[in-house]
Design a protein around this motif. Structure first.
Motif, PDB file in Angstrom:
ATOM      1  N   ASN A 420      32.496  -5.946  -8.373  1.00 42.67           N
ATOM      2  CA  ASN A 420      31.262  -5.974  -8.831  1.00 42.67           C
ATOM      3  C   ASN A 420      30.576  -6.489  -7.623  1.00 42.67           C
ATOM      4  OD1 ASN A 420      31.780  -4.849 -11.336  1.00 42.67           O
ATOM      5  ND2 ASN A 420      32.012  -7.005 -12.063  1.00 42.67           N
ATOM      6  N   GLY A 421      29.281  -6.301  -7.448  1.00 41.38           N
ATOM      7  CA  GLY A 421      28.438  -6.835  -6.591  1.00 41.38           C
ATOM      8  C   GLY A 421      28.461  -6.101  -5.057  1.00 41.38           C
ATOM      9  N   VAL A 422      29.018  -5.203  -5.010  1.00 36.83           N
ATOM     10  CA  VAL A 422      28.982  -4.250  -3.574  1.00 36.83           C
ATOM     11  C   VAL A 422      27.905  -3.410  -3.600  1.00 36.83           C
ATOM     12  CG1 VAL A 422      30.436  -3.189  -1.785  1.00 36.83           C
ATOM     13  CG2 VAL A 422      31.375  -5.206  -3.241  1.00 36.83           C
ATOM     14  N   PHE A 423      27.760  -2.825  -4.732  1.00 36.89           N
ATOM     15  CA  PHE A 423      27.030  -1.559  -4.805  1.00 36.89           C
ATOM     16  C   PHE A 423      26.235  -1.635  -6.312  1.00 36.89           C
ATOM     17  CE2 PHE A 423      30.974   0.068  -6.164  1.00 36.89           C
ATOM     18  CZ  PHE A 423      30.696   0.798  -7.529  1.00 36.89           C
ATOM     19  N   THR A 424      25.379  -0.866  -6.410  1.00 40.12           N
ATOM     20  CA  THR A 424      24.510  -0.791  -7.768  1.00 40.12           C
ATOM     21  C   THR A 424      24.381   0.872  -8.197  1.00 40.12           C
ATOM     22  OG1 THR A 424      22.622  -1.156  -6.821  1.00 40.12           O
ATOM     23  CG2 THR A 424      23.315  -2.846  -7.813  1.00 40.12           C
ATOM     24  N   ALA A 425      24.496   1.149  -9.282  1.00 41.61           N
ATOM     25  CA  ALA A 425      24.564   2.254  -9.830  1.00 41.61           C
ATOM     26  C   ALA A 425      23.384   2.919 -10.255  1.00 41.61           C
ATOM     27  CB  ALA A 425      25.620   2.709 -10.760  1.00 41.61           C
ATOM     28  N   ASP A 426      22.136   2.935  -9.511  1.00 40.51           N
ATOM     29  CA  ASP A 426      20.890   2.869  -9.770  1.00 40.51           C
ATOM     30  C   ASP A 426      20.025   3.718  -8.694  1.00 40.51           C
ATOM     31  OD1 ASP A 426      20.920   0.792  -7.913  1.00 40.51           O
ATOM     32  OD2 ASP A 426      19.512  -0.520  -9.233  1.00 40.51           O
ATOM     33  N   PHE A 427      20.779   4.381  -7.955  1.00 41.69           N
ATOM     34  CA  PHE A 427      19.948   5.287  -6.827  1.00 41.69           C
ATOM     35  C   PHE A 427      18.869   6.100  -7.585  1.00 41.69           C
ATOM     36  CE2 PHE A 427      18.759   8.620  -3.890  1.00 41.69           C
ATOM     37  CZ  PHE A 427      18.731   8.093  -2.558  1.00 41.69           C
ATOM     38  N   PRO A 428      17.796   6.162  -7.339  1.00 41.12           N
ATOM     39  CA  PRO A 428      16.663   7.038  -8.262  1.00 41.12           C
ATOM     40  C   PRO A 428      16.957   8.424  -7.898  1.00 41.12           C
ATOM     41  CG  PRO A 428      15.713   6.198  -6.171  1.00 41.12           C
ATOM     42  CD  PRO A 428      17.006   5.409  -6.312  1.00 41.12           C
ATOM     43  N   ASP A 429      16.730   9.131  -9.287  1.00 43.63           N
ATOM     44  CA  ASP A 429      16.885  10.512  -9.376  1.00 43.63           C
ATOM     45  C   ASP A 429      15.913  11.233  -8.518  1.00 43.63           C
ATOM     46  OD1 ASP A 429      18.988   9.655 -10.912  1.00 43.63           O
ATOM     47  OD2 ASP A 429      18.649  10.661 -12.618  1.00 43.63           O
ATOM     48  N   SER A 430      14.912  10.901  -8.388  1.00 48.61           N
ATOM     49  CA  SER A 430      13.266  11.549  -8.001  1.00 48.61           C
ATOM     50  C   SER A 430      12.707  10.359  -7.369  1.00 48.61           C
ATOM     51  CB  SER A 430      12.790  12.177  -9.023  1.00 48.61           C
ATOM     52  OG  SER A 430      12.421  11.317 -10.209  1.00 48.61           O
ATOM     53  N   PRO A 431      11.658  10.578  -6.613  1.00 53.33           N
ATOM     54  CA  PRO A 431      10.884   9.357  -6.025  1.00 53.33           C
ATOM     55  C   PRO A 431      10.279   8.469  -7.091  1.00 53.33           C
ATOM     56  CG  PRO A 431      10.434  11.571  -4.995  1.00 53.33           C
ATOM     57  CD  PRO A 431      11.351  11.818  -6.152  1.00 53.33           C
ATOM     58  N   LEU A 432      10.329   7.380  -6.839  1.00 54.40           N
ATOM     59  CA  LEU A 432       9.595   6.277  -7.608  1.00 54.40           C
ATOM     60  C   LEU A 432       8.060   6.512  -7.650  1.00 54.40           C
ATOM     61  CD1 LEU A 432      11.756   3.298  -6.514  1.00 54.40           C
ATOM     62  CD2 LEU A 432      12.023   4.868  -8.621  1.00 54.40           C
ATOM     63  N   HIS A 433       7.288   7.063  -6.674  1.00 51.15           N
ATOM     64  CA  HIS A 433       5.990   7.105  -6.420  1.00 51.15           C
ATOM     65  C   HIS A 433       6.022   8.502  -5.888  1.00 51.15           C
ATOM     66  CE1 HIS A 433       5.740   3.043  -7.529  1.00 51.15           C
ATOM     67  NE2 HIS A 433       6.669   2.627  -6.583  1.00 51.15           N
ATOM     68  N   PRO A 434       5.730   9.597  -6.752  1.00 51.94           N
ATOM     69  CA  PRO A 434       5.561  10.883  -6.262  1.00 51.94           C
ATOM     70  C   PRO A 434       3.953  10.837  -5.557  1.00 51.94           C
ATOM     71  CG  PRO A 434       6.048  10.885  -8.561  1.00 51.94           C
ATOM     72  CD  PRO A 434       5.892   9.496  -7.935  1.00 51.94           C
ATOM     73  N   PHE A 435       3.977  11.726  -4.593  1.00 51.56           N
ATOM     74  CA  PHE A 435       2.821  11.918  -3.572  1.00 51.56           C
ATOM     75  C   PHE A 435       2.671  13.367  -2.899  1.00 51.56           C
ATOM     76  CE2 PHE A 435       5.994  10.017  -0.866  1.00 51.56           C
ATOM     77  CZ  PHE A 435       5.896  10.948   0.342  1.00 51.56           C
ATOM     78  N   ASN A 436       1.724  13.797  -2.409  1.00 55.47           N
ATOM     79  CA  ASN A 436       1.843  15.063  -1.623  1.00 55.47           C
ATOM     80  C   ASN A 436       2.461  15.048  -0.381  1.00 55.47           C
ATOM     81  OD1 ASN A 436       1.505  17.263  -0.621  1.00 55.47           O
ATOM     82  ND2 ASN A 436      -1.000  17.274  -0.274  1.00 55.47           N
ATOM     83  N   TYR A 437       3.939  15.432  -0.759  1.00 56.17           N
ATOM     84  CA  TYR A 437       5.114  15.066   0.366  1.00 56.17           C
ATOM     85  C   TYR A 437       4.683  15.694   1.767  1.00 56.17           C
ATOM     86  CZ  TYR A 437       7.294  14.128  -3.978  1.00 56.17           C
ATOM     87  OH  TYR A 437       7.577  13.668  -5.196  1.00 56.17           O
ATOM     88  N   THR A 438       4.050  16.929   1.891  1.00 56.76           N
ATOM     89  CA  THR A 438       3.931  17.478   3.017  1.00 56.76           C
ATOM     90  C   THR A 438       2.268  17.538   3.476  1.00 56.76           C
ATOM     91  OG1 THR A 438       3.671  19.871   2.034  1.00 56.76           O
ATOM     92  CG2 THR A 438       5.766  18.918   2.952  1.00 56.76           C
ATOM     93  N   GLY A 439       1.557  16.786   2.585  1.00 57.98           N
ATOM     94  CA  GLY A 439       0.211  16.690   2.858  1.00 57.98           C
ATOM     95  C   GLY A 439      -0.393  15.408   3.444  1.00 57.98           C
ATOM     96  N   THR A 440      -1.261  14.606   3.214  1.00 54.67           N
ATOM     97  CA  THR A 440      -1.935  13.348   3.771  1.00 54.67           C
ATOM     98  C   THR A 440      -1.017  12.512   3.302  1.00 54.67           C
ATOM     99  OG1 THR A 440      -4.128  14.258   3.554  1.00 54.67           O
ATOM    100  CG2 THR A 440      -3.708  11.880   3.879  1.00 54.67           C
ATOM    101  N   PRO A 441      -0.256  11.634   4.253  1.00 54.94           N
ATOM    102  CA  PRO A 441       0.642  10.569   3.837  1.00 54.94           C
ATOM    103  C   PRO A 441       0.124   9.325   3.141  1.00 54.94           C
ATOM    104  CG  PRO A 441       0.249  10.689   6.485  1.00 54.94           C
ATOM    105  CD  PRO A 441      -0.531  11.812   5.620  1.00 54.94           C
ATOM    106  N   PRO A 442       0.862   8.691   2.254  1.00 52.41           N
ATOM    107  CA  PRO A 442       0.305   7.594   1.693  1.00 52.41           C
ATOM    108  C   PRO A 442       0.084   6.470   3.011  1.00 52.41           C
ATOM    109  CG  PRO A 442       2.538   7.713   1.496  1.00 52.41           C
ATOM    110  CD  PRO A 442       2.212   8.801   2.057  1.00 52.41           C
ATOM    111  N   ASN A 443      -0.860   5.485   2.578  1.00 51.47           N
ATOM    112  CA  ASN A 443      -1.108   4.295   3.455  1.00 51.47           C
ATOM    113  C   ASN A 443      -0.144   3.487   3.777  1.00 51.47           C
ATOM    114  OD1 ASN A 443      -3.879   5.413   3.711  1.00 51.47           O
ATOM    115  ND2 ASN A 443      -4.366   4.368   1.818  1.00 51.47           N
ATOM    116  N   ASN A 444       0.826   3.379   2.612  1.00 51.69           N
ATOM    117  CA  ASN A 444       2.042   2.381   2.662  1.00 51.69           C
ATOM    118  C   ASN A 444       3.122   3.146   3.117  1.00 51.69           C
ATOM    119  OD1 ASN A 444       3.780   0.304   2.391  1.00 51.69           O
ATOM    120  ND2 ASN A 444       3.730   0.166   0.418  1.00 51.69           N
ATOM    121  N   THR A 445       3.493   3.203   4.261  1.00 47.69           N
ATOM    122  CA  THR A 445       4.620   3.921   4.958  1.00 47.69           C
ATOM    123  C   THR A 445       6.190   2.822   4.964  1.00 47.69           C
ATOM    124  OG1 THR A 445       4.423   2.925   7.338  1.00 47.69           O
ATOM    125  CG2 THR A 445       3.187   4.981   6.567  1.00 47.69           C
TER     126      THR A 445
END
Length: 577
Positions: A420-445
């Motif tokens: 235990n402790g080397v990895f966690t089985a919680d990679f997100p299945d989808s983006p945590l914060h959806p946005f317009n992926y190919t449009g205007t980028p978010p302010n926080n990079t």
């Protein structure tokens, strides 16, 4: 390579014609229809001169590019790797499915700890259900810059190709040459947060060619007979670049991609991403023309950074009884560096052969669906340090905004021994914060980093992954490679993936089967595979700079219920961390 704040794609071409073996091959007793083939890789430093500069590079058996490994479908390969250099190293057998032999896959800190100085490791695996062109390469830091070579898988004995038998087979490798020490290049980039210095030349079979200064004598020449058919085994072993490739006044017929047969199609320009292989048939002219012909490769790139925008050249030369010394030398025309439509049209031409003898098994129903964004972002600059990335930050890369950090103990060992402790089985299945992926980028990079997050799959689950490019720091292509599996490319397009309308256009009849696919610049690609190979499997961008910046994730595929569906224990000589 290019300046990464915006990774680009370039293509390197190396033509490899010698029949070099790692050592005189030792073949032992037959087993299950195949034989066991033994090789020895001695990792040593060797002085090499290119562009009138000499430097000591890491090699296998003193060869650059490295020796050719040849086997047949069904054969077992046993390769002993002995490390005689100061650097740690591991070897990845790119494209080999490694069915229940994940301990031999090779990525450092994923399936093994690296082989340290003075240590050795024996890679032991059987080639099952594969034939064609793959390659092997180092999978630690940027050692792949010089440590790579062809892996040729011939059909079983008494089996034939599903196309005309070639007169001769010619491995061709694309690569890059750096005058500087590549380990120093990437280390400086990681320290400053800036994009690494670009390569000084592309190479054909290790040779830059006559279009570079002080390189005329280092030119690859392919000598051919008129009226013959040659099988060219093209391998892009470049660190960071997708490449256009063309032979003046000649077209070729594409017959294979990533060691799987495809429906043949004719083209005069190829695009090959890092990690991809393509077999083509070249029919030479008859009678022999009174001319010679350039073979040229240069990068495809849509990013906003600096790139090695140079051209590598080899020469196709006919055996001609006239023996003309001053014959004209023709050049092909290559697409513009940012010709995304050319790349898309070429990619769409690939279809699986899908015959009774070579069937496909694309999942028609999906058990697990994932949506992964891929692209560049930033990390804040550490206190009391000056950083040279965007707006004083450090460049980073991520999937679903997770910049994957390698552990200090190999994930496969940790998983197998239930540590235990080397990895966690919680990679997100989808983006945590959806946005317009190919449009205007978010302010926080900024990306999330520092945690080894993985995705766990039940044995034999059918999986669909949508990989979406983002334009946060400029849209560009990303060649994604999946270890341990081939996958089917069921769809691709530009803009944001539309989950309502795009799936109805998926090709579930004869999609191409690959191990590496370019996520289109400003677009998306959909892949499917059956998770029937237990173990821990890396999926990552095959631009080494993006990989170094964290554009990777790992799948854990659980054991099945039957003995032949379980991962066997590790070998006794598995390297220790």
């Amino acid at each position: 390579m290019r300046f990464p704040g915006f990774l680009s794609s370039a293509v390197t071409v190396i033509l490899f014609v010698g029949c070099f073996m790692a050592v005189p091959e030792v073949v032992t007793a037959k087993h299950g229809g195949g034989v066991t083939r033994h090789y020895k890789f001695s990792i040593r430093m060797k002085n090499i001169t290119r562009l009138c500069r000499s430097k000591s590079i890491v090699t296998v058996n003193g060869k650059f590019p490295g020796p050719r490994v040849v086997a047949r479908e069904g054969d077992r390969l046993v390769v002993k790797v002995v490390n005689h250099v100061p650097n740690n190293i591991s070897i990845h057998w790119h494209g080999i499915k490694q069915l229940r032999s994940g301990w031999a896959d090779g990525p450092a800190y994923i399936t093994q700890c690296p082989i340290q100085t003075g240590q050795s490791y024996v890679y032991n695996f059987t080639i099952t259900g594969q034939r064609g062109t793959l390659f092997w390469h180092a999978h630690f830091s940027w050692m792949r810059a010089t440590v790579y070579g062809p892996l040729i898988i011939l059909p079983r004995r008494n089996e034939s190709y599903p196309f005309i038998k070639p007169y001769k087979e010619v491995p061709i490798l694309f690569g890059e040459w750096f005058n500087a020490d590549t380990e120093a290049v990437i280390n400086q980039s990681l320290q400053t947060g800036a994009g690494p210095n670009v390569s000084d030349a592309y190479t054909l079979n290790g040779l830059p060619g006559p279009l570079y200064n002080c390189s005329g004598k280092d030119t690859y020449k392919l000598k051919v007979k008129p009226g013959k058919t040659y099988l060219l085994r093209l391998i892009n072993a470049a660190l960071n670049d997708e490449l256009f490739f063309s032979i003046a006044n000649h077209s070729v017929t594409v017959v294979e991609a990533d060691a799987t047969y495809v429906k043949p199609f004719v083209t005069d320009t190829l695009v090959i991403a890092p990690g991809q292989t393509t077999n083509v048939l070249l029919k030479t002219k008859s009678p022999a023309p009174d001319a010679a012909f350039y073979m040229l490769a240069r990068p495809y790139f849509t990013g906003m950074g600096t790139i090695d925008n140079t051209t590598v050249a080899g020469i196709l030369k006919y055996e001609n009884p006239k023996n003309l010394e001053n014959a004209p030398l023709f050049k092909p025309s290559l697409p513009a560096i940012n010709a995304t439509n050319v790349v898309a049209n070429f990619s769409n031409m690939f279809k699986s052969l899908a015959t009774n003898k070579f069937p496909i098994n694309v999942p028609q129903k999906v058990d697990k669906r994932f949506f992964f964004t891929v692209g560049l972002g930033t990390n804040p600059c550490p206190k009391n340090q000056t950083c040279q990335g965007p707006n004083g930050t450090k460049f980073a890369a991520s999937m679903n905004n997770i910049s994957f950090a390698l552990p200090t103990t190999a994930l496969l060992q940790s998983y197998f021994f239930s540590k235990n402790g080397v990895f966690t089985a919680d990679f997100p299945d989808s983006p945590l914060h959806p946005f317009n992926y190919t449009g205007t980028p978010p302010n926080n990079t900024h990306v999330i980093n520092g945690t080894t997050k993985v995705e766990v799959l039940p044995f034999n689950a059918s999986v669909e992954v949508i990989m979406q490019d983002t334009s946060i720091l400029g849209a560009e292509s990303h060649p994604l490679h999946l270890h341990g599996y081939n996958f089917y490319v069921v769809g691709q397009g530009f803009g944001n993936f539309d989950p309502k309308n795009d799936p109805s256009k998926f090709n579930l009849v004869d999609p191409v089967e690959r191990n590496t696919i370019g996520v289109p610049s400003g677009g998306w690609v959909a892949i499917r595979f059956q998770a029937d190979n237990p173990g821990v499997w890396l999926m990552h961008c095959h631009f080494d700079v993006h990989l170094s910046w964290g554009l990777r994730m790992a799948w854990i595929v659980l054991d099945g219920k039957l003995p032949n569906q379980k991962l066997p224990p590790p070998p006794s000589d598995l390297p220790k961390c």
